[in-house]
Design an enzyme around this catalytic site. Structure first.
Site, short mmCIF file in Angstrom:
data_model
loop_
_atom_site.label_atom_id
_atom_site.label_comp_id
_atom_site.label_asym_id
_atom_site.label_seq_id
_atom_site.Cartn_x
_atom_site.Cartn_y
_atom_site.Cartn_z
CG ASP A 48 -2.32 0.47 0.92
OD1 ASP A 48 -2.41 1.51 0.13
OD2 ASP A 48 -3.32 -0.19 1.01
CB VAL B 172 0.17 -0.92 -7.50
CG1 VAL B 172 0.01 -1.57 -6.31
CG2 VAL B 172 -1.03 0.19 -7.89
CB CYS C 44 -7.33 -5.28 -3.16
SG CYS C 44 -7.69 -7.00 -3.02
CB SER D 233 -16.19 -2.39 -10.47
OG SER D 233 -17.37 -1.90 -10.11
CE1 TYR E 271 -13.50 1.94 -9.54
CE2 TYR E 271 -15.58 1.45 -9.96
CZ TYR E 271 -14.69 1.00 -9.14
OH TYR E 271 -14.69 0.19 -8.39
#
Length: 253
Positions: free
Chosen positions: A36, A58, A84, A146, A159
Site C-alpha cells: 500500500d 503499484v 485490490c 467492478s 472508473y
C-alpha cells in the site's frame, strides 16, 4: 492450489478488500506481503499474524520489484497475487465546470488498470521461477474489476473504463500465462462496504443496499476474501471474470 505454506502478495492491503484478503490468507497458513502507499501503511494498525505491510506504489516498477525481492529473500515461494488497490473518483464527461479533467482520467487508469497490469506482469515473472505442483501449476493471479465495468453509472466514466480494462485483460493474460502454469481470474464486486463508502450518509448507504435484489445489503470485504480463497483452491477456474453483486444491475444513477 494449496494455500498453506505459500507466499501471497496483496495490493491495497492496508484497508478494505485488501486488508480482508490478507487476513483471510494468513488465517489459512499463507505468508502475506501487503502493499500500500506510505501514508496508508503508516496509518494502519497492528496486522494479523502472518501479514507484513510494505510501502509501495503499484504504478511504479521499482517498488513492486523490491517487494517481490523481499519475498524471495525471506525464502518464501510466491504462489498468489491479488490486486485490490484502486481509486474511484467521480466526474462526468461534461459537467457544469466543463469537460472531464484529462489528468484525473489518466490518474484513474494509471492506478486501476496500469497498476493491476504492473503487479500482474511482475508477479507472473516471479511465479514462473517456482517449481510446478503435480498438475503443472505455479501460481494464481486475482484481479479486481467492478460491475461498473459493465454498467457504469453517471460520473463513473474513468472508473468504468479502468475496470473494463481489468476485465478485458483477464482472458488474454490467462492465455499468455498458461504455458507457465499460472491462472488469472478477475472478481467484479458490486457495492462493498469498504472505507470508500464511509463518506456516504446512512440514508445513501441504505438506498444503495435497497437496490440489491438479494441479499438486500452491501457486500462485506470478508465475502470478497472468501471468494479469493475459493479461486485459489479451485484449479479449473481460469480466464474468467466473476461477478459478486447479489444480482445487482446498476441503474444509470
Amino acid at each position: 492450489m494449496e494455500i498453506a505454506g505459500t507466499a501471497a502478495l496483496v495490493t491495497g492491503a492496508a484497508s478494505g478488500l485488501g486488508a480482508a484478503t490478507a487476513a483471510a490468507l494468513a488465517a489459512r497458513g499463507a505468508t502475506v506481503y501487503g502493499l500500500d502507499l506510505d501514508k496508508a501503511v503508516a496509518a494502519a494498525g497492528p496486522q494479523p499474524d502472518g501479514v507484513t505491510l510494505l510501502a509501495a506504489d503499484v504504478t511504479e516498477e521499482a517498488g513492486v520489484r523490491e517487494a517481490l525481492a523481499r519475498i524471495g529473500d525471506d525464502g518464501a515461494e510466491l504462489r498468489l497475487a491479488v490486486n485490490c488497490a484502486g481509486i474511484a473518483p467521480s466526474a462526468r464527461v461534461l459537467g457544469r465546470s466543463g469537460p472531464h479533467d484529462l489528468d484525473l482520467f489518466h490518474t484513474v487508469l494509471k492506478v486501476n488498470l496500469l497498476g493491476s497490469f504492473n503487479v500482474l506482469r511482475l508477479a507472473a515473472e516471479a511465479m514462473a521461477q517456482q517449481e510446478p505442483d503435480a498438475d503443472g501449476q505455479r501460481g494464481v493471479i486475482v484481479n479486481t474489476a467492478s460491475i461498473a465495468a459493465f454498467e457504469g453509472q453517471v460520473g463513473q466514466i474513468a472508473y468504468s473504463a479502468s475496470k473494463a480494462g481489468v476485465a478485458g485483460m483477464t482472458l488474454t493474460a490467462a492465455r499468455d500465462l498458461a504455458q507457465f502454469g499460472i491462472r488469472v481470474v478477475t472478481v467484479a464486486p458490486g457495492i462493498v462496504d469498504t472505507p470508500m463508502m464511509a463518506g456516504f450518509s446512512e440514508e445513501v448507504r441504505s438506498g444503495l443496499a435497497a437496490g440489491v435484489p438479494f441479499p438486500k445489503r452491501l457486500a462485506r470485504p470478508e465475502e470478497y476474501a472468501r471468494l479469493v480463497l475459493m479461486i485459489a483452491e479451485h484449479d479449473y477456474l481460469n480466464g474468467e471474470t466473476l461477478r459478486m453483486d447479489g444480482a445487482l444491475r446498476m441503474a444509470p444513477r
